[in-house]
Write an enzyme that holds these catalytic residues in place. Structure first.
Site, short mmCIF file in Angstrom:
data_model
loop_
_atom_site.label_atom_id
_atom_site.label_comp_id
_atom_site.label_asym_id
_atom_site.label_seq_id
_atom_site.Cartn_x
_atom_site.Cartn_y
_atom_site.Cartn_z
N LYS A 20 -19.69 -1.94 -8.00
CA LYS A 20 -19.02 -0.64 -7.83
C LYS A 20 -18.82 0.01 -9.18
CE LYS A 20 -15.07 1.53 -5.60
NZ LYS A 20 -13.96 1.30 -4.66
N GLY A 29 -3.39 -0.85 -11.36
CA GLY A 29 -3.70 -1.96 -12.27
C GLY A 29 -3.94 -3.29 -11.56
N PHE A 30 -4.70 -3.25 -10.45
CA PHE A 30 -5.06 -4.48 -9.73
C PHE A 30 -3.84 -5.30 -9.34
CE2 PHE A 30 -9.66 -5.18 -11.57
CZ PHE A 30 -10.11 -4.13 -10.79
N ASN A 82 -3.88 7.23 -9.09
CA ASN A 82 -3.23 5.92 -9.11
C ASN A 82 -3.53 5.21 -10.41
OD1 ASN A 82 -4.74 3.11 -8.74
ND2 ASN A 82 -6.03 4.70 -7.79
N ARG A 83 -2.51 4.45 -10.85
CA ARG A 83 -2.71 3.55 -11.99
C ARG A 83 -2.09 2.20 -11.64
NH1 ARG A 83 0.77 7.60 -14.45
NH2 ARG A 83 2.97 6.94 -14.51
N SER A 103 -12.58 0.00 -12.25
CA SER A 103 -11.19 0.47 -12.21
C SER A 103 -10.84 1.01 -13.58
CB SER A 103 -10.24 -0.65 -11.84
OG SER A 103 -8.91 -0.24 -12.15
N ASN A 117 -7.89 1.34 -14.58
CA ASN A 117 -6.51 0.93 -14.86
C ASN A 117 -6.37 -0.47 -15.44
OD1 ASN A 117 -5.49 3.42 -13.82
ND2 ASN A 117 -5.98 2.66 -11.77
N THR A 118 -7.48 -1.14 -15.71
CA THR A 118 -7.44 -2.41 -16.44
C THR A 118 -8.17 -2.14 -17.76
OG1 THR A 118 -7.41 -3.75 -14.44
CG2 THR A 118 -8.21 -4.83 -16.42
N ASN A 160 -15.98 4.74 -7.91
CA ASN A 160 -14.53 4.52 -8.02
C ASN A 160 -13.85 5.86 -8.37
OD1 ASN A 160 -11.99 3.15 -8.50
ND2 ASN A 160 -13.21 1.30 -8.86
N THR A 161 -12.60 5.80 -8.77
CA THR A 161 -11.84 7.02 -9.13
C THR A 161 -12.30 7.54 -10.49
OG1 THR A 161 -10.14 5.65 -10.13
CG2 THR A 161 -9.81 6.28 -7.84
N GLY A 214 -8.98 -1.15 -1.87
CA GLY A 214 -7.71 -0.70 -2.42
C GLY A 214 -6.69 -0.37 -1.36
C1 LIG Z 1 -4.26 4.01 -4.36
C2 LIG Z 1 -5.69 3.58 -4.59
C3 LIG Z 1 -5.98 2.26 -4.91
C4 LIG Z 1 -7.29 1.86 -5.12
N1 LIG Z 1 -7.56 0.55 -5.39
C5 LIG Z 1 -8.85 0.14 -5.53
C6 LIG Z 1 -9.15 -1.23 -5.73
O1 LIG Z 1 -8.27 -2.09 -5.75
N2 LIG Z 1 -10.46 -1.57 -5.91
C7 LIG Z 1 -11.48 -0.65 -5.86
O2 LIG Z 1 -12.64 -1.03 -5.99
N3 LIG Z 1 -11.21 0.65 -5.64
C8 LIG Z 1 -9.93 1.07 -5.49
N4 LIG Z 1 -9.67 2.38 -5.26
C9 LIG Z 1 -10.79 3.36 -5.24
C10 LIG Z 1 -11.31 3.63 -3.85
O3 LIG Z 1 -11.85 2.48 -3.28
C11 LIG Z 1 -12.41 4.72 -3.87
O4 LIG Z 1 -13.53 4.24 -4.58
C12 LIG Z 1 -11.95 6.01 -4.51
O5 LIG Z 1 -10.60 6.27 -4.22
C13 LIG Z 1 -12.80 7.21 -4.08
O6 LIG Z 1 -12.73 7.40 -2.69
P1 LIG Z 1 -11.70 8.45 -1.99
O7 LIG Z 1 -11.84 9.75 -2.72
O8 LIG Z 1 -12.14 8.51 -0.57
O9 LIG Z 1 -10.35 7.86 -2.13
C14 LIG Z 1 -8.34 2.80 -5.04
C15 LIG Z 1 -8.05 4.13 -4.70
C16 LIG Z 1 -6.75 4.53 -4.48
C17 LIG Z 1 -6.46 5.97 -4.11
#
Ligand SMILES: Cc1cc2nc3c(=O)[nH]c(=O)nc-3n(C[C@H](O)[C@H](O)[C@H](O)COP(=O)(O)O)c2cc1C
Length: 357
Positions: A200, A109-110, A106-107, A165, A167-168, A229-230, A58
């Site tokens: 994931k 949405g890929f 975040n939202r 995710s 957001n999808t 993930n989040t 991400g």
């Molecule tokens: C702005 C943002 C965008 C993200 N985009 C993706 C993504 O495209 N694909 C994905 O697998 N995880 C995505 N994540 C999730 C992160 O890879 C991670 O799993 C999650 O944020 C937890 O780790 P952290 O607390 O260290 O951020 C995103 C996170 C953030 C904050």
């Protein structure tokens, strides 16, 4: 440098600040980064990384600066999520800082430029993984994952299937009944000689959902599980005005819940399938807690926003002190030693201390 830049970056909209950061990184020569302590080498799923501290997906969705990001001292970098076709994502604003909580919602949405464009910037590297997903309007999401696996297999050291995710709409549904079909399609697309496949998952899983996922993973040819993930949860402790925004929450408030879900998978899976811990890692002590809960490596994203580019090297240095303090000679020795702590057991605060003379 980051100390002076952070207030300026934080005055910008988070997505604008992120875009500028990536552009600046991509314009720099890729350094080799500090050499981590040899005790930090971690090996799993046929991979070998000099440090178990990786960059989560991400941050560099379109693979614009992965060499430079490796040069910051990350042991490994995961780019993406990439979808087969380019996709704009949700309307802006769609990233929100929660500074009082050291968190982000975040939202997006890929949003990404699609597989074909990113492939022009990828090159085989043992520390580079690619995270793939499905287009929002796809008629066959499983086929999208298979297409992603086929496309990136030649230049990815591992491929992550991101089905978590928030957001999808409907994507997290793939964590349920359709999971065996998804894993079979991805394994077929990978072929006999392709890179290892990781899955994931979300942190928002109950015990029954974790059972189902663990069973499906063990019955497939999956090589590892990334947790997590989040989260869609909003802990009561959140103090920032942005806390009510829709989307996935990451950063400090995610540390404890994602570590407990990681431990839950470690208990179910034992050492049969390697785990990677993500969620709220911002210190050596937190990376160490995830490793002790069962992770062979960790990933972070949000802490980089708050602590800047020296963070991965700092975490690695603190982690090697913690290993030495506790008499572990390698990461592998520490993986899962706290796996059987009771559910909900609080992760001890583990402050690094100087090694005994
Ligand atoms: C702005 C943002 C965008 C993200 N985009 C993706 C993504 O495209 N694909 C994905 O697998 N995880 C995505 N994540 C999730 C992160 O890879 C991670 O799993 C999650 O944020 C937890 O780790 P952290 O607390 O260290 O951020 C995103 C996170 C953030 C904050």
């Amino acid at each position: 440098m980051f100390g002076a830049l952070r207030p300026l970056l934080f005055r910008l909209d988070p997505e604008t600040a992120h875009g500028l950061t990536l552009k600046a990184l991509a314009a720099l020569p890729a350094g080799r980064g500090p050499a981590p302590d040899p005790s930090l080498e971690t090996r799993f799923a046929g991979l070998a990384f000099p440090s178990p501290v990786g960059l989560a997906a991400g941050f560099d969705k379109d693979a614009r600066a992965w060499q430079q990001l490796l040069g910051l001292g990350f042991g490994f970098v995961e780019v993406g999520t990439l979808t087969p076709r380019p996709q704009a994502g949700n309307p802006r604003p769609r990233i929100f800082r929660l500074p009082a909580d050291e968190a982000v919602i975040n939202r997006l949405g890929f949003n990404n430029g699609g597989l074909a464009e990113a492939l022009t910037r990828l090159a085989p590297n043992g520390r580079l993984g690619v995270n793939v997903g499905a287009n929002k309007d796809s008629a066959d999401r499983i086929a999208d994952y298979a297409a992603g696996v086929r496309a990136v297999a030649p230049c990815a050291a591992w491929i992550t299937l991101n089905i978590s995710s928030p957001n999808t709409p409907g994507l997290r549904g793939l964590q349920g009944q359709a999971l065996p079909e998804l894993l079979a399609a991805a394994a077929q697309a990978r072929g006999e000689t392709g890179p290892p496949l990781f899955l994931k998952v979300a942190p928002d899983l109950d015990e029954a959902q974790m059972d189902t996922i663990a069973d499906s993973c063990l019955q497939s040819r999956l090589a590892g599980l990334i947790v997590s993930n989040t989260t869609l949860a909003r802990p009561e402790t959140l103090a920032s005005p942005g806390a009510a925004q829709a989307g996935g929450l990451s950063g400090q408030p995610l540390f404890q819940p994602s570590t407990e879900v990681l431990r839950g998978f470690a208990r179910r899976i034992g050492s049969r399938l390697p785990l990677v811990g993500a969620g709220g890692v911002s210190s050596g002590a937190q990376a160490y807690a995830k490793i002790r809960a069962g992770a062979s490596a960790v990933q972070l994203y949000t802490a980089l926003v708050y602590h800047g580019p020296r963070l991965p090297a700092r975490i690695a240095a603190d982690l090697s002190l913690l290993l030495r303090r506790d008499g572990f000679r390698s990461i592998a020795d520490a993986v899962g030693v706290d796996r059987d702590l009771g559910p909900g057991a609080r992760v001890q605060a583990l402050e690094p201390q100087p090694p005994a003379p």
